[in-house]
Design an enzyme around this catalytic site. Structure first.
Site, PDB file in Angstrom:
ATOM      1  N   GLY A  14       0.880  -1.181  -0.075  1.00 16.97           N
ATOM      2  CA  GLY A  14       0.035  -0.079   0.042  1.00 16.97           C
ATOM      3  C   GLY A  14       0.890   1.116  -0.012  1.00 16.97           C
ATOM      4  O   GLY A  14       1.961   1.221  -0.378  1.00 16.97           O
ATOM      5  N   VAL A  15       0.240   2.242   0.315  1.00 22.39           N
ATOM      6  CA  VAL A  15       0.956   3.602   0.336  1.00 22.39           C
ATOM      7  C   VAL A  15       0.838   4.543   1.649  1.00 22.39           C
ATOM      8  O   VAL A  15      -0.440   4.229   2.151  1.00 22.39           O
ATOM      9  CB  VAL A  15       0.461   4.623  -1.101  1.00 22.39           C
ATOM     10  CG1 VAL A  15       0.814   5.836  -0.817  1.00 22.39           C
ATOM     11  CG2 VAL A  15       0.518   3.747  -2.074  1.00 22.39           C
ATOM     12  N   GLY A  16       1.659   5.005   2.148  1.00 24.27           N
ATOM     13  CA  GLY A  16       1.748   5.673   3.488  1.00 24.27           C
ATOM     14  C   GLY A  16       2.972   5.358   4.220  1.00 24.27           C
ATOM     15  O   GLY A  16       3.526   4.247   3.973  1.00 24.27           O
ATOM     16  N   SER A  17       2.886   5.817   5.565  1.00 28.29           N
ATOM     17  CA  SER A  17       4.032   5.673   6.369  1.00 28.29           C
ATOM     18  C   SER A  17       3.973   4.223   7.014  1.00 28.29           C
ATOM     19  O   SER A  17       5.021   3.568   7.515  1.00 28.29           O
ATOM     20  CB  SER A  17       3.763   6.704   7.448  1.00 28.29           C
ATOM     21  OG  SER A  17       3.978   7.994   7.097  1.00 28.29           O
ATOM     22  N   GLU A  73       0.991   0.232  -6.385  1.00 29.09           N
ATOM     23  CA  GLU A  73       0.788   1.413  -6.916  1.00 29.09           C
ATOM     24  C   GLU A  73       1.644   2.481  -6.910  1.00 29.09           C
ATOM     25  O   GLU A  73       1.820   3.089  -7.724  1.00 29.09           O
ATOM     26  CB  GLU A  73      -0.485   1.579  -6.112  1.00 29.09           C
ATOM     27  CG  GLU A  73      -1.255   2.876  -6.597  1.00 29.09           C
ATOM     28  CD  GLU A  73      -2.458   3.332  -5.786  1.00 29.09           C
ATOM     29  OE1 GLU A  73      -3.267   4.230  -6.019  1.00 29.09           O
ATOM     30  OE2 GLU A  73      -2.397   3.114  -4.642  1.00 29.09           O
TER      31      GLU A  73
END
Length: 312
Positions: free
Chosen positions: A267-270, A292
């Site tokens: 996924g995306v993010g911290s 992604e």
């Protein structure tokens, strides 16, 4: 300065204009598609010039279409001068002026699923793509476009655009050429499955199909992407990563996962960044991954353990 490494046939040099001149192609009420995905690979010079013209008195409010959020040179700068009428399919809430205008109703916003928007453009549900502004690393002799670090909905926007402005950004390394795999699905009922069965499969072209005759003008740029930094993993996200790695190892020990790890999708993010860093410190090797967006951990920590990676 633009040279033959970026513009790969002499006639392209005749299309070079200033950003101010390119901005005159954009008029009130237009649907304007922009390249990029998150603040990567989005155009900057033309929209900055358009905002300057609007501030000086040009009457122009446009609909901005993109692949995902883009940088402040589009979303914030145009919003600040009242230049945005509508926005799809997604925007960055960090661009506070645009966020406020959407929440007060002065900007129409349709929160579209990113994977649906391109085909709805293809079906003509939202009208014409009047202008597409595309940031590129280079343009080939046949007019096909070498993109930089982001793709998003760019191929579909280029397919349908009446006019195409290409911002050739000399800060983009040409070593990115060949990274992309551009593929546009057919419309139903001719649509088939997307024939990707393995992370390393390639099914399309490294370039966005365009054509010399469809490129209206070229703007030289050297402005780098306005990327958002991810926060460093904290104790909580490190614990989440450790728990996930422990779970995967536990499933392997009990025969519910093969010893050669199945393909991952990040996924995306911290937190996702922290999880990937946790995998980098694990015993797993020869990992394959779909993603992604590629984050710091992929390049800094996980690359030695990866065999194949596909950005989708």
């Amino acid at each position: 300065m633009l040279d033959a490494t970026r513009l790969r046939t002499p006639c392209l040099f005749d299309k070079i204009v200033s950003a101010d001149e390119a901005a005159t192609l954009i008029t009130d009420g237009m649907n304007v598609g922009v390249s990029g995905f998150t603040p990567s690979g989005y155009p900057k010079k033309t929209t900055l010039a358009l905002a300057k013209a609007i501030k000086a008195g040009k009457k122009c409010r446009i609909n901005i279409w993109s692949g995902a959020s883009v940088g402040p040179e589009i979303e914030e700068t145009l919003a600040e001068v009242g230049g945005i009428s509508g926005r799809m399919p997604y925007y960055a809430a960090s661009n506070k002026t645009l966020s406020r205008q959407i929440n007060t109703g002065s900007v129409t916003y349709i929160d579209q699923h990113l994977s649906h928007f391109a085909q709805q453009i293809d079906y003509g549900f939202y009208g014409d793509v009047d202008v597409a502004i595309v940031e590129a690393a280079a343009i080939n002799a046949d007019g096909s476009i070498v993109l930089g670090s982001g793709v998003g909905n760019t191929p579909m926007l280029v397919k349908h655009a009446k006019k195409i402005i290409v911002e050739v950004n000399t800060s983009i390394p040409l070593t990115l050429e060949g990274m992309h795999d551009i593929y546009i699905c057919s419309k139903p009922p001719e649509r088939t499955e997307i024939p990707i069965y393995h992370v390393g499969d390639r099914i399309g072209s490294p370039y966005v199909s365009c054509g010399l005759d469809r490129i209206t003008c070229i703007v030289e740029s050297d402005i780098v992407d306005h990327v958002r930094n991810l926060s460093a993993p904290d104790d909580t996200s490190k614990k989440i990563a450790a728990n996930l790695v422990d779970f995967l190892e536990h499933e392997q020990r009990h025969g519910r996962l093969p010893q050669q790890m199945l393909p991952l999708q990040s996924g995306v993010g911290s937190i996702a960044n922290a999880v990937l860093m946790g995998l980098a410190e694990s015993k797993f090797e020869h990992l394959t991954m779909y993603s992604e967006i590629l984050q710091d951990s992929v390049f800094k920590r996980l690359s030695k353990q990866m065999t194949l990676l596909r950005q989708i």
